[in-house]
Write an enzyme that holds these catalytic residues in place. Structure first.
Site, PDB file in Angstrom:
ATOM      1  N   TYR A 160      42.842  39.401  59.547  1.00 27.41           N
ATOM      2  CA  TYR A 160      43.370  38.861  58.417  1.00 27.41           C
ATOM      3  C   TYR A 160      44.301  40.098  57.728  1.00 27.41           C
ATOM      4  CZ  TYR A 160      44.451  37.321  53.470  1.00 27.41           C
ATOM      5  OH  TYR A 160      44.955  37.179  52.416  1.00 27.41           O
ATOM      6  N   ARG A 167      52.884  41.349  57.064  1.00 27.71           N
ATOM      7  CA  ARG A 167      53.685  40.416  56.155  1.00 27.71           C
ATOM      8  C   ARG A 167      54.146  41.251  54.901  1.00 27.71           C
ATOM      9  NH1 ARG A 167      50.331  35.695  53.135  1.00 27.71           N
ATOM     10  NH2 ARG A 167      48.861  37.729  52.433  1.00 27.71           N
ATOM     11  N   TYR A 219      45.133  43.108  44.369  1.00 25.04           N
ATOM     12  CA  TYR A 219      43.660  43.195  44.762  1.00 25.04           C
ATOM     13  C   TYR A 219      43.792  44.850  45.019  1.00 25.04           C
ATOM     14  CZ  TYR A 219      42.590  38.301  45.942  1.00 25.04           C
ATOM     15  OH  TYR A 219      42.526  37.136  45.825  1.00 25.04           O
ATOM     16  N   ARG A 232      49.680  32.378  42.888  1.00 25.72           N
ATOM     17  CA  ARG A 232      48.418  31.330  42.915  1.00 25.72           C
ATOM     18  C   ARG A 232      49.241  30.010  42.732  1.00 25.72           C
ATOM     19  NH1 ARG A 232      44.334  34.094  44.703  1.00 25.72           N
ATOM     20  NH2 ARG A 232      43.941  36.019  43.578  1.00 25.72           N
ATOM     21  N   GLU A 335      38.120  26.670  51.236  1.00 25.41           N
ATOM     22  CA  GLU A 335      39.348  26.950  50.729  1.00 25.41           C
ATOM     23  C   GLU A 335      40.159  25.694  50.170  1.00 25.41           C
ATOM     24  OE1 GLU A 335      41.376  30.544  51.395  1.00 25.41           O
ATOM     25  OE2 GLU A 335      43.538  29.370  51.748  1.00 25.41           O
TER      26      GLU A 335
HETATM   27  C1  3EB Z   1      42.382  34.632  48.064  1.00 24.47           C
HETATM   28  O1  3EB Z   1      42.624  34.046  46.926  1.00 24.47           O
HETATM   29  C2  3EB Z   1      41.673  33.480  49.143  1.00 24.47           C
HETATM   30  O2  3EB Z   1      47.013  35.850  52.369  1.00 24.47           O
HETATM   31  O3  3EB Z   1      48.277  33.984  51.995  1.00 24.47           O
HETATM   32  C3  3EB Z   1      44.527  32.412  49.761  1.00 24.47           C
HETATM   33  C4  3EB Z   1      46.087  31.817  49.876  1.00 24.47           C
HETATM   34  C5  3EB Z   1      44.128  33.588  50.321  1.00 24.47           C
HETATM   35  C6  3EB Z   1      46.779  32.580  50.486  1.00 24.47           C
HETATM   36  C7  3EB Z   1      47.345  34.662  51.868  1.00 24.47           C
HETATM   37  C8  3EB Z   1      45.028  34.129  51.153  1.00 24.47           C
HETATM   38  C9  3EB Z   1      46.177  33.704  51.227  1.00 24.47           C
HETATM   39  O4  3EB Z   1      42.573  35.880  48.328  1.00 24.47           O
HETATM   40  C10 3EB Z   1      42.596  33.871  50.455  1.00 24.47           C
END
Ligand code: 3EB
Length: 342
Positions: A160, A167, A219, A232, A335
């Protein structure tokens, strides 16, 4: 639709005349055979059809059909997107799309080995996506990423994280004005083929962040060398209120919550979705109705029954589709993504 005049203005200021008719998205119960699928594809307003799992037809000579390698639980509907305008389709190498001029569905599948590994395949996928958007004068609203063995590898070698790095470098300048909503989920079919598909539109949407969660692109380093690039949620550039909710899990701030506790992760996930719908100014009274398209991805077999019960109890009208899949942090057990106003 459900918005007060004030909030409607907030989201549509300067583009009231430009708002588009919303694409309609729904799960359609149909036998997982070629004839049922062909009947759907014969309908001229269909922009895209998705089949889920090994029982769904693998392929159709029609760029609007895509099989997703996530195994459904209990029911296996097709997901169907419809638009009012006349749909035209095209295929170019690994990329295919369909569009009525206002909205487009496009999909890309890249063999990892042929592209030097997952990171470079992801970079290439997003370079192609950005180029496609530019060539068509469109804006990405919503992206799904399906990655085999997503949690394989430790630390920064985890697949990932490799995907996130590729990406990020492929996206570069094309998304300087805001990221689309997204999902990144692990499939388990053993084929190392990166699958990326997206919904785009002639008009940009409005990204929405979640006040309970740190924006993913912020992050800290502990989650990998390159942050995940997604919003989000995203408010669609549509006349009726439509919101694409990204894959949402039990993350508060940037930390995963409730290790090994499926029911608590479920509750935290729903709390996050509620909070992002607050931020998108969707009234509580109109949420999770029959127009809310919901997909839940569950990691462990032992949690499937609980997931099914909790979803039915918590959101009975939304009729969620339950899929077996791996979440991008190995401690996360569920999820959920979705579309409000589908
Ligand atoms: C998170 O909130 C959970 O890498 O495109 C959720 C939605 C998550 C999209 C992405 C990752 C992605 O980090 C993981």
């Amino acid at each position: 639709m459900s918005l007060s005049p004030t909030s409607d203005m907030d989201f549509t200021r300067g583009m009231l005349r430009e708002a588009l008719p919303a694409p309609r998205m729904a799960f359609v119960e149909a036998p997982a055979n070629g004839a049922a699928l062909d009947a759907l594809l014969a309908e001229s307003d269909v922009l895209a059809v998705f089949g889920f799992g090994a029982a769904a037809p693998a392929w159709r000579d029609d760029p609007r059909y895509l099989r997703v390698a996530l195994e459904p639980v209990a029911r296996a509907p097709y997901e169907v997107w419809r638009v009012p305008g006349a749909v035209e389709t095209a295929t170019r190498g690994p990329l295919r799309w369909a569009s009525d001029g206002d909205f487009a569905f496009a999909a890309l599948e890249l063999d990892e080995a042929a592209h030097g590994g997952l990171a470079t395949a992801a970079q290439e996928a997003y370079l192609q996506l950005a180029r496609w958007l530019g060539a068509h004068g469109m804006h990405a609203l919503r992206i799904w990423n399906h990655i085999d063995a997503i949690n394989l590898g430790t630390g920064d070698e985890e697949r990932y994280r490799q995907f996130c790095s590729g990406r990020a470098s492929g996206m570069h300048a094309a998304f300087a004005h805001g990221y689309p909503a997204a999902t990144a989920i692990g499939v388990r079919d053993g084929r190392r083929v990166l699958q990326v598909y997206w919904l785009a539109a002639r008009r940009a949407g409005t990204p929405v962040e979640n006040p309970r969660q740190l924006s993913a692109w912020r992050y800290p380093r502990e989650y990998g060398p390159d942050a995940p690039c997604f919003a989000r949620a995203l408010r669609a550039p549509t006349r009726s209120a439509q919101v694409y909710i990204s894959g949402t899990a039990a993350i508060v701030g940037h930390a995963s919550r409730y290790r090994e506790d499926f029911a608590s992760q479920f509750d935290e996930t729903i709390a996050n979705i509620d909070c992002v719908l607050d931020a998108a100014q969707i009234e509580r009274a109109v949420r999770y109705d029959a127009q809310h398209l919901m997909k839940a991805y569950v990691r462990r077999d032992e949690d499937i029954a609980a997931a099914s019960q909790l979803l039915k109890a918590a959101r009975p009208q939304a009729m969620p589709l339950l899929l077996r899949g791996d979440i991008c942090r190995s401690e996360l057990l569920i999820e959920i993504d979705g579309v409000h106003g589908a």
